[in-house]
Design a protein around this motif. Structure first.
Motif, PDB file in Angstrom:
ATOM      1  N   GLN A  41      30.917 -24.699  -0.384  1.00 26.77           N
ATOM      2  CA  GLN A  41      30.953 -26.143  -0.139  1.00 26.77           C
ATOM      3  C   GLN A  41      29.994 -26.580   0.955  1.00 26.77           C
ATOM      4  O   GLN A  41      29.547 -25.805   1.777  1.00 26.77           O
ATOM      5  CB  GLN A  41      32.369 -26.596   0.187  1.00 26.77           C
ATOM      6  N   SER A  42      29.722 -27.883   0.909  1.00 28.16           N
ATOM      7  CA  SER A  42      29.043 -28.559   2.015  1.00 28.16           C
ATOM      8  C   SER A  42      30.110 -29.421   2.671  1.00 28.16           C
ATOM      9  O   SER A  42      30.862 -28.934   3.497  1.00 28.16           O
ATOM     10  CB  SER A  42      27.844 -29.378   1.530  1.00 28.16           C
ATOM     11  N   TYR A  43      30.246 -30.669   2.245  1.00 33.33           N
ATOM     12  CA  TYR A  43      31.335 -31.502   2.742  1.00 33.33           C
ATOM     13  C   TYR A  43      32.638 -31.032   2.108  1.00 33.33           C
ATOM     14  O   TYR A  43      32.641 -30.408   1.047  1.00 33.33           O
ATOM     15  CB  TYR A  43      31.074 -32.977   2.422  1.00 33.33           C
ATOM     16  N   ASP A  44      33.740 -31.340   2.739  1.00 32.15           N
ATOM     17  CA  ASP A  44      35.051 -30.883   2.289  1.00 32.15           C
ATOM     18  C   ASP A  44      35.264 -31.169   0.803  1.00 32.15           C
ATOM     19  O   ASP A  44      35.202 -32.317   0.367  1.00 32.15           O
ATOM     20  CB  ASP A  44      36.152 -31.563   3.107  1.00 32.15           C
ATOM     21  N   GLY A  45      35.477 -30.102   0.044  1.00 34.59           N
ATOM     22  CA  GLY A  45      35.801 -30.228  -1.375  1.00 34.59           C
ATOM     23  C   GLY A  45      34.621 -30.424  -2.304  1.00 34.59           C
ATOM     24  O   GLY A  45      34.811 -30.588  -3.510  1.00 34.59           O
ATOM     25  N   ILE A  46      33.402 -30.396  -1.773  1.00 35.33           N
ATOM     26  CA  ILE A  46      32.211 -30.667  -2.581  1.00 35.33           C
ATOM     27  C   ILE A  46      31.266 -29.466  -2.532  1.00 35.33           C
ATOM     28  O   ILE A  46      30.963 -28.936  -1.464  1.00 35.33           O
ATOM     29  CB  ILE A  46      31.485 -31.920  -2.045  1.00 35.33           C
ATOM     30  N   VAL A  47      30.778 -29.053  -3.709  1.00 28.65           N
ATOM     31  CA  VAL A  47      29.827 -27.942  -3.788  1.00 28.65           C
ATOM     32  C   VAL A  47      28.521 -28.337  -3.088  1.00 28.65           C
ATOM     33  O   VAL A  47      28.017 -29.447  -3.272  1.00 28.65           O
ATOM     34  CB  VAL A  47      29.540 -27.557  -5.262  1.00 28.65           C
ATOM     35  N   HIS A  48      27.995 -27.429  -2.289  1.00 27.46           N
ATOM     36  CA  HIS A  48      26.730 -27.657  -1.583  1.00 27.46           C
ATOM     37  C   HIS A  48      25.622 -27.911  -2.607  1.00 27.46           C
ATOM     38  O   HIS A  48      25.526 -27.226  -3.621  1.00 27.46           O
ATOM     39  CB  HIS A  48      26.392 -26.432  -0.727  1.00 27.46           C
ATOM     40  N   GLY A  49      24.775 -28.890  -2.319  1.00 26.85           N
ATOM     41  CA  GLY A  49      23.672 -29.228  -3.223  1.00 26.85           C
ATOM     42  C   GLY A  49      22.725 -28.074  -3.473  1.00 26.85           C
ATOM     43  O   GLY A  49      22.133 -27.971  -4.550  1.00 26.85           O
ATOM     44  N   GLY A  50      22.571 -27.196  -2.502  1.00 28.59           N
ATOM     45  CA  GLY A  50      21.717 -26.020  -2.690  1.00 28.59           C
ATOM     46  C   GLY A  50      22.280 -25.067  -3.728  1.00 28.59           C
ATOM     47  O   GLY A  50      21.534 -24.455  -4.503  1.00 28.59           O
ATOM     48  N   ILE A  51      23.599 -24.934  -3.766  1.00 26.76           N
ATOM     49  CA  ILE A  51      24.246 -24.103  -4.788  1.00 26.76           C
ATOM     50  C   ILE A  51      24.083 -24.770  -6.152  1.00 26.76           C
ATOM     51  O   ILE A  51      23.779 -24.108  -7.152  1.00 26.76           O
ATOM     52  CB  ILE A  51      25.735 -23.861  -4.457  1.00 26.76           C
ATOM     53  N   VAL A  52      24.276 -26.077  -6.206  1.00 27.99           N
ATOM     54  CA  VAL A  52      24.097 -26.816  -7.471  1.00 27.99           C
ATOM     55  C   VAL A  52      22.690 -26.591  -8.008  1.00 27.99           C
ATOM     56  O   VAL A  52      22.506 -26.243  -9.183  1.00 27.99           O
ATOM     57  CB  VAL A  52      24.380 -28.327  -7.261  1.00 27.99           C
ATOM     58  N   SER A  53      21.672 -26.757  -7.174  1.00 24.37           N
ATOM     59  CA  SER A  53      20.296 -26.584  -7.636  1.00 24.37           C
ATOM     60  C   SER A  53      19.996 -25.131  -7.997  1.00 24.37           C
ATOM     61  O   SER A  53      19.264 -24.864  -8.953  1.00 24.37           O
ATOM     62  CB  SER A  53      19.292 -27.111  -6.613  1.00 24.37           C
TER      63      SER A  53
END
Length: 131
Positions: A41-53
Protein backbone atom coordinates in the motif's frame (compact mmCIF):
# COMPACT_ATOMS: atom_id res chain seq x y z
CA UNK A 1 9.92 -19.88 -16.16
CA UNK A 2 13.59 -20.45 -16.69
CA UNK A 3 16.14 -20.18 -13.87
CA UNK A 4 17.58 -16.87 -15.08
CA UNK A 5 14.25 -15.17 -14.39
CA UNK A 6 13.40 -16.89 -11.11
CA UNK A 7 14.13 -13.67 -9.19
CA UNK A 8 11.73 -11.50 -11.21
CA UNK A 9 9.90 -9.22 -8.74
CA UNK A 10 6.48 -9.96 -10.23
CA UNK A 11 6.63 -13.59 -11.39
CA UNK A 12 9.81 -15.07 -9.91
CA UNK A 13 9.17 -18.00 -7.57
CA UNK A 14 12.53 -17.52 -5.82
CA UNK A 15 12.24 -13.82 -5.00
CA UNK A 16 11.60 -13.66 -1.24
CA UNK A 17 9.92 -10.23 -1.48
CA UNK A 18 8.33 -10.75 -4.90
CA UNK A 19 4.67 -11.00 -5.84
CA UNK A 20 5.04 -14.57 -7.25
CA UNK A 21 2.17 -14.11 -9.69
CA UNK A 22 1.20 -16.91 -12.06
CA UNK A 23 0.03 -16.07 -15.58
CA UNK A 24 -2.06 -17.83 -18.20
CA UNK A 25 -3.14 -17.15 -21.77
CA UNK A 26 -6.83 -17.28 -22.68
CA UNK A 27 -8.44 -16.13 -25.92
CA UNK A 28 -5.44 -14.01 -26.99
CA UNK A 29 -5.23 -12.35 -23.58
CA UNK A 30 -2.68 -12.74 -20.80
CA UNK A 31 -4.21 -12.95 -17.32
CA UNK A 32 -3.20 -13.09 -13.67
CA UNK A 33 -4.96 -12.65 -10.35
CA UNK A 34 -3.54 -10.65 -7.48
CA UNK A 35 -4.72 -9.63 -4.04
CA UNK A 36 -2.51 -6.86 -2.70
CA UNK A 37 -1.66 -6.91 0.99
CA UNK A 38 -0.82 -4.09 3.39
CA UNK A 39 2.84 -4.37 2.39
CA UNK A 40 1.82 -3.14 -1.09
CA UNK A 41 0.00 0.00 0.00
CA UNK A 42 0.69 3.69 -0.22
CA UNK A 43 -2.17 5.49 1.52
CA UNK A 44 -4.21 3.42 3.96
CA UNK A 45 -6.07 0.70 2.09
CA UNK A 46 -4.82 1.70 -1.37
CA UNK A 47 -2.29 -0.16 -3.54
CA UNK A 48 0.83 1.93 -4.22
CA UNK A 49 0.83 3.37 -7.75
CA UNK A 50 4.29 1.91 -8.36
CA UNK A 51 2.95 -1.59 -7.72
CA UNK A 52 -0.02 -0.89 -10.02
CA UNK A 53 2.30 0.22 -12.83
CA UNK A 54 4.69 -2.69 -12.22
CA UNK A 55 1.92 -5.26 -12.52
CA UNK A 56 0.58 -3.57 -15.68
CA UNK A 57 4.09 -3.53 -17.18
CA UNK A 58 4.48 -7.23 -16.44
CA UNK A 59 1.12 -8.24 -17.92
CA UNK A 60 2.01 -6.48 -21.17
CA UNK A 61 5.76 -7.05 -21.67
CA UNK A 62 5.51 -10.45 -20.02
CA UNK A 63 2.95 -11.55 -22.61
CA UNK A 64 5.47 -11.08 -25.41
CA UNK A 65 8.11 -12.90 -23.36
CA UNK A 66 5.64 -15.77 -22.74
CA UNK A 67 5.22 -16.08 -26.50
CA UNK A 68 8.92 -16.99 -26.70
CA UNK A 69 10.50 -13.62 -27.49
CA UNK A 70 13.08 -11.64 -25.55
CA UNK A 71 11.52 -8.23 -25.14
CA UNK A 72 11.79 -5.09 -23.05
CA UNK A 73 9.43 -2.23 -22.41
CA UNK A 74 10.33 0.84 -24.47
CA UNK A 75 7.38 2.96 -23.35
CA UNK A 76 4.81 2.60 -20.59
CA UNK A 77 1.75 4.76 -19.99
CA UNK A 78 -0.52 4.19 -16.99
CA UNK A 79 -3.85 5.82 -16.28
CA UNK A 80 -5.15 5.56 -12.73
CA UNK A 81 -8.95 5.61 -13.02
CA UNK A 82 -9.65 5.17 -9.32
CA UNK A 83 -7.89 3.84 -6.23
CA UNK A 84 -6.96 0.16 -6.35
CA UNK A 85 -7.91 -1.35 -2.99
CA UNK A 86 -5.78 -3.54 -0.72
CA UNK A 87 -7.25 -6.93 0.19
CA UNK A 88 -9.62 -7.34 -2.75
CA UNK A 89 -9.10 -9.86 -5.56
CA UNK A 90 -7.85 -8.16 -8.70
CA UNK A 91 -7.73 -9.54 -12.23
CA UNK A 92 -5.01 -8.17 -14.46
CA UNK A 93 -5.41 -8.61 -18.22
CA UNK A 94 -3.12 -7.71 -21.11
CA UNK A 95 -3.46 -8.05 -24.87
CA UNK A 96 -1.63 -7.15 -28.08
CA UNK A 97 -3.14 -4.25 -30.00
CA UNK A 98 -0.59 -3.93 -32.82
CA UNK A 99 2.58 -5.51 -34.18
CA UNK A 100 5.09 -3.57 -36.29
CA UNK A 101 8.26 -5.52 -36.99
CA UNK A 102 10.20 -5.64 -33.71
CA UNK A 103 7.69 -3.41 -31.93
CA UNK A 104 4.56 -4.61 -30.19
CA UNK A 105 1.90 -2.32 -28.79
CA UNK A 106 -0.16 -3.71 -25.93
CA UNK A 107 -2.91 -2.67 -23.57
CA UNK A 108 -3.64 -3.81 -20.03
CA UNK A 109 -6.17 -3.36 -17.25
CA UNK A 110 -6.52 -4.02 -13.55
CA UNK A 111 -10.08 -4.99 -12.68
CA UNK A 112 -12.02 -5.48 -9.47
CA UNK A 113 -14.19 -8.58 -9.03
CA UNK A 114 -17.22 -6.67 -10.36
CA UNK A 115 -15.32 -5.73 -13.54
CA UNK A 116 -14.59 -2.12 -12.57
CA UNK A 117 -11.28 -1.00 -14.10
CA UNK A 118 -9.09 0.75 -11.53
CA UNK A 119 -6.12 1.34 -13.83
CA UNK A 120 -5.23 0.76 -17.43
CA UNK A 121 -2.07 1.01 -19.45
CA UNK A 122 -0.48 1.03 -22.85
CA UNK A 123 3.00 -0.21 -23.63
CA UNK A 124 5.37 -0.38 -26.53
CA UNK A 125 7.59 -3.42 -26.24
CA UNK A 126 10.63 -4.03 -28.43
CA UNK A 127 12.13 -7.40 -29.29
CA UNK A 128 15.81 -7.75 -28.39
CA UNK A 129 18.48 -10.32 -29.19
CA UNK A 130 18.53 -13.35 -26.91
CA UNK A 131 21.31 -13.84 -24.42
Amino acid sequence: MDDRNSMCFVCGPNNPIGLKLAFREENEKYITEFTAGPEHQSYDGIVHGGIVSTVLDEIMAGYIYAKGFNAVTARLEVRYRQSTPIGQPLTVVGWITRERGKLYELAGEIRLADGTVTADGKATVVLVQGE
